[in-house]
Design a protein around this motif. Structure first.
Motif, PDB file in Angstrom:
ATOM      1  N   TRP A  15       0.814  -1.208   0.000  1.00  0.00           N
ATOM      2  CA  TRP A  15       0.000   0.000   0.000  1.00  0.00           C
ATOM      3  C   TRP A  15       0.856   1.270   0.000  1.00  0.00           C
ATOM      4  CZ3 TRP A  15      -4.475  -0.402  -1.904  1.00  0.00           C
ATOM      5  CH2 TRP A  15      -5.198  -1.588  -1.762  1.00  0.00           C
ATOM      6  N   THR A  16       2.073   1.189   0.534  1.00  0.00           N
ATOM      7  CA  THR A  16       2.988   2.318   0.388  1.00  0.00           C
ATOM      8  C   THR A  16       3.350   2.515  -1.083  1.00  0.00           C
ATOM      9  OG1 THR A  16       3.913   2.331   2.613  1.00  0.00           O
ATOM     10  CG2 THR A  16       5.358   3.077   0.847  1.00  0.00           C
ATOM     11  N   HIS A  17       3.654   1.425  -1.766  1.00  0.00           N
ATOM     12  CA  HIS A  17       4.010   1.509  -3.180  1.00  0.00           C
ATOM     13  C   HIS A  17       2.833   1.986  -4.022  1.00  0.00           C
ATOM     14  CE1 HIS A  17       5.015  -0.177  -7.254  1.00  0.00           C
ATOM     15  NE2 HIS A  17       6.150   0.423  -6.956  1.00  0.00           N
ATOM     16  N   ARG A  18       1.625   1.632  -3.622  1.00  0.00           N
ATOM     17  CA  ARG A  18       0.428   1.995  -4.380  1.00  0.00           C
ATOM     18  C   ARG A  18      -0.137   3.347  -3.967  1.00  0.00           C
ATOM     19  NH1 ARG A  18      -1.679   1.232  -8.420  1.00  0.00           N
ATOM     20  NH2 ARG A  18      -3.816   1.048  -7.686  1.00  0.00           N
ATOM     21  N   SER A  19       0.472   4.008  -2.991  1.00  0.00           N
ATOM     22  CA  SER A  19      -0.169   5.168  -2.374  1.00  0.00           C
ATOM     23  C   SER A  19      -0.458   6.301  -3.351  1.00  0.00           C
ATOM     24  CB  SER A  19       0.672   5.685  -1.202  1.00  0.00           C
ATOM     25  OG  SER A  19       1.971   6.052  -1.626  1.00  0.00           O
ATOM     26  N   VAL A  20       0.484   6.621  -4.218  1.00  0.00           N
ATOM     27  CA  VAL A  20       0.272   7.758  -5.119  1.00  0.00           C
ATOM     28  C   VAL A  20      -0.800   7.463  -6.155  1.00  0.00           C
ATOM     29  CG1 VAL A  20       1.333   9.266  -6.841  1.00  0.00           C
ATOM     30  CG2 VAL A  20       2.552   8.738  -4.710  1.00  0.00           C
ATOM     31  N   PRO A  21      -0.712   6.382  -6.930  1.00  0.00           N
ATOM     32  CA  PRO A  21      -1.797   6.132  -7.888  1.00  0.00           C
ATOM     33  C   PRO A  21      -3.145   5.892  -7.219  1.00  0.00           C
ATOM     34  CG  PRO A  21      -0.251   4.285  -7.833  1.00  0.00           C
ATOM     35  CD  PRO A  21       0.383   5.405  -7.083  1.00  0.00           C
ATOM     36  N   TYR A  22      -3.131   5.237  -6.050  1.00  0.00           N
ATOM     37  CA  TYR A  22      -4.384   5.011  -5.333  1.00  0.00           C
ATOM     38  C   TYR A  22      -5.025   6.347  -4.956  1.00  0.00           C
ATOM     39  CZ  TYR A  22      -7.621   3.330  -1.724  1.00  0.00           C
ATOM     40  OH  TYR A  22      -8.755   3.066  -0.983  1.00  0.00           O
ATOM     41  N   ASP A  23      -4.238   7.227  -4.405  1.00  0.00           N
ATOM     42  CA  ASP A  23      -4.761   8.521  -3.977  1.00  0.00           C
ATOM     43  C   ASP A  23      -5.208   9.355  -5.176  1.00  0.00           C
ATOM     44  OD1 ASP A  23      -5.289  10.644  -2.082  1.00  0.00           O
ATOM     45  OD2 ASP A  23      -3.464  11.593  -2.812  1.00  0.00           O
ATOM     46  N   GLU A  24      -4.424   9.348  -6.227  1.00  0.00           N
ATOM     47  CA  GLU A  24      -4.794  10.126  -7.405  1.00  0.00           C
ATOM     48  C   GLU A  24      -6.108   9.634  -7.997  1.00  0.00           C
ATOM     49  OE1 GLU A  24      -1.363   9.860  -9.905  1.00  0.00           O
ATOM     50  OE2 GLU A  24      -0.367  11.570  -8.940  1.00  0.00           O
ATOM     51  N   TYR A  25      -6.341   8.332  -7.960  1.00  0.00           N
ATOM     52  CA  TYR A  25      -7.620   7.817  -8.461  1.00  0.00           C
ATOM     53  C   TYR A  25      -8.775   8.272  -7.575  1.00  0.00           C
ATOM     54  CZ  TYR A  25     -11.051   4.778 -10.591  1.00  0.00           C
ATOM     55  OH  TYR A  25     -12.166   4.323 -11.249  1.00  0.00           O
ATOM     56  N   GLN A  26      -8.564   8.302  -6.256  1.00  0.00           N
ATOM     57  CA  GLN A  26      -9.602   8.776  -5.348  1.00  0.00           C
ATOM     58  C   GLN A  26      -9.951  10.246  -5.603  1.00  0.00           C
ATOM     59  OE1 GLN A  26     -11.104   6.721  -2.840  1.00  0.00           O
ATOM     60  NE2 GLN A  26     -10.026   5.180  -4.043  1.00  0.00           N
ATOM     61  N   GLN A  27      -8.988  10.997  -6.082  1.00  0.00           N
ATOM     62  CA  GLN A  27      -9.155  12.447  -6.265  1.00  0.00           C
ATOM     63  C   GLN A  27      -9.449  12.838  -7.714  1.00  0.00           C
ATOM     64  OE1 GLN A  27      -9.053  14.439  -3.593  1.00  0.00           O
ATOM     65  NE2 GLN A  27      -8.419  12.821  -2.176  1.00  0.00           N
ATOM     66  N   ARG A  28      -9.725  11.882  -8.582  1.00  0.00           N
ATOM     67  CA  ARG A  28      -9.855  12.191 -10.009  1.00  0.00           C
ATOM     68  C   ARG A  28     -10.952  13.229 -10.258  1.00  0.00           C
ATOM     69  NH1 ARG A  28     -12.051   7.772  -8.348  1.00  0.00           N
ATOM     70  NH2 ARG A  28     -13.871   6.769  -9.274  1.00  0.00           N
ATOM     71  N   ALA A  29     -10.643  14.135 -11.135  1.00  0.00           N
ATOM     72  CA  ALA A  29     -11.473  15.327 -11.309  1.00  0.00           C
ATOM     73  C   ALA A  29     -12.839  15.030 -11.903  1.00  0.00           C
ATOM     74  CB  ALA A  29     -10.737  16.335 -12.199  1.00  0.00           C
ATOM     75  N   ASP A  30     -12.962  13.972 -12.717  1.00  0.00           N
ATOM     76  CA  ASP A  30     -14.214  13.747 -13.436  1.00  0.00           C
ATOM     77  C   ASP A  30     -15.374  13.392 -12.518  1.00  0.00           C
ATOM     78  OD1 ASP A  30     -12.747  11.228 -13.095  1.00  0.00           O
ATOM     79  OD2 ASP A  30     -14.394  10.318 -14.229  1.00  0.00           O
ATOM     80  N   ARG A  31     -15.090  12.929 -11.312  1.00  0.00           N
ATOM     81  CA  ARG A  31     -16.194  12.607 -10.405  1.00  0.00           C
ATOM     82  C   ARG A  31     -15.927  13.024  -8.960  1.00  0.00           C
ATOM     83  NH1 ARG A  31     -16.716   6.054  -9.866  1.00  0.00           N
ATOM     84  NH2 ARG A  31     -17.841   6.646  -7.962  1.00  0.00           N
ATOM     85  N   LYS A  32     -14.961  13.893  -8.753  1.00  0.00           N
ATOM     86  CA  LYS A  32     -14.584  14.263  -7.386  1.00  0.00           C
ATOM     87  C   LYS A  32     -15.743  14.858  -6.610  1.00  0.00           C
ATOM     88  CE  LYS A  32     -11.130  16.771  -4.684  1.00  0.00           C
ATOM     89  NZ  LYS A  32      -9.859  17.535  -4.732  1.00  0.00           N
ATOM     90  N   GLU A  33     -16.447  15.808  -7.210  1.00  0.00           N
ATOM     91  CA  GLU A  33     -17.507  16.492  -6.480  1.00  0.00           C
ATOM     92  C   GLU A  33     -18.689  15.569  -6.185  1.00  0.00           C
ATOM     93  OE1 GLU A  33     -17.152  19.416  -5.068  1.00  0.00           O
ATOM     94  OE2 GLU A  33     -15.118  19.397  -5.889  1.00  0.00           O
ATOM     95  N   VAL A  34     -19.074  14.753  -7.164  1.00  0.00           N
ATOM     96  CA  VAL A  34     -20.211  13.855  -6.919  1.00  0.00           C
ATOM     97  C   VAL A  34     -19.832  12.769  -5.917  1.00  0.00           C
ATOM     98  CG1 VAL A  34     -21.415  14.309  -9.078  1.00  0.00           C
ATOM     99  CG2 VAL A  34     -19.675  12.497  -8.997  1.00  0.00           C
TER     100      VAL A  34
END
Length: 237
Positions: A15-34
């Motif tokens: 999960w340390t190795h996956r932290s950046v892509p995992y977090d970036e997917y959670q924050q993706r702009a196309d559905r962040k607000e919804v």
């Protein structure tokens, strides 16, 4: 309880190795607000609107902890994956009411009994070693009448390695697989059963239909499929 072992270390490293892509997917702009609106409703329904002392166990990159802090709660998040904590603290640095993020074991959080009004997590119970020990500890950390609210799904009902990446298979090897008994559950009920067995009362399982709709509309992460997620809520007597 056994201390964190090579099993936990393997999961921490993954999960340390996956932290950046995992977090970036959670924050993706196309559905962040919804997404924020939908998850906000989930946890407002679970915890209510009054500010509470909340512990987010296995906080990861801090998504739920930050969401709850923005709702006015006093939040502490713990994790053992240093990379995830780095991402969580990065988000906290931009907040007016940031959570406190600490290194800590979800199975045995190091806080005095009765420290919290609520304990939450998202996508953690499936990967818990010793879930019964963890739940017993969480119960003791809650004040009487306190709330447990966890979100998970049957991510690996066809087997832990079915459709998984090679990186995941290497980290979640057979030794790890044997140590996380909820991972290959074929329904959400085993999660709820263990919560009831730990002493929580008024345990309810809620299908998160709005999140399911969003996943069907926007798609899900690579090596994942659209599944119904559930909130499981229980109360400390």
């Amino acid at each position: 309880m056994t201390p964190p072992t090579d099993v936990q270390a393997a999961m921490n490293d993954y999960w340390t190795h996956r932290s950046v892509p995992y977090d970036e997917y959670q924050q993706r702009a196309d559905r962040k607000e919804v997404d924020l609106a939908a998850w906000g409703e989930v946890f407002t329904d679970a915890l209510g609107a009054e500010p509470l002392d909340v512990l987010d166990v296995g906080t990861g990159s801090g998504y739920v902890a930050c969401l709850l802090a923005d709702q006015g709660h006093r939040v502490t998040g713990i994790d053992l994956a240093e990379g995830m904590l780095e991402r969580a603290r990065l988000h906290a640095g931009a907040m007016d009411n940031p959570p406190t993020f600490l290194r800590g074991d979800a199975v045995a959080p190091d806080f005095p009994a009765g420290s919290f009004d609520a304990i939450v997590n998202r996508y953690v119970t499936w990967t818990l070693r010793e879930p019964d020990t963890a739940l017993a500890n969480w119960l003791q950390l809650l004040r009487p009448g306190g709330t447990l609210a966890v979100v998970d799904a049957t991510w690996f009902a066809r087997g832990l390695h079915e459709g998984a990446s090679e990186e995941f298979k290497a980290a979640y090897d057979e030794e790890v697989r044997q140590a996380i008994p909820l991972a290959e559950s074929t329904s959400i009920e085993p999660f709820a059963e263990r919560i009831r067995a730990a002493g929580f009362v008024d345990v309810e399982v809620v299908a998160l239909t709005r999140l399911h709709e969003l996943d069907r509309e926007h798609g899900v992460a690579p090596n994942h499929e659209v599944l119904m997620q559930h909130l499981i809520r229980g109360t400390r007597p």
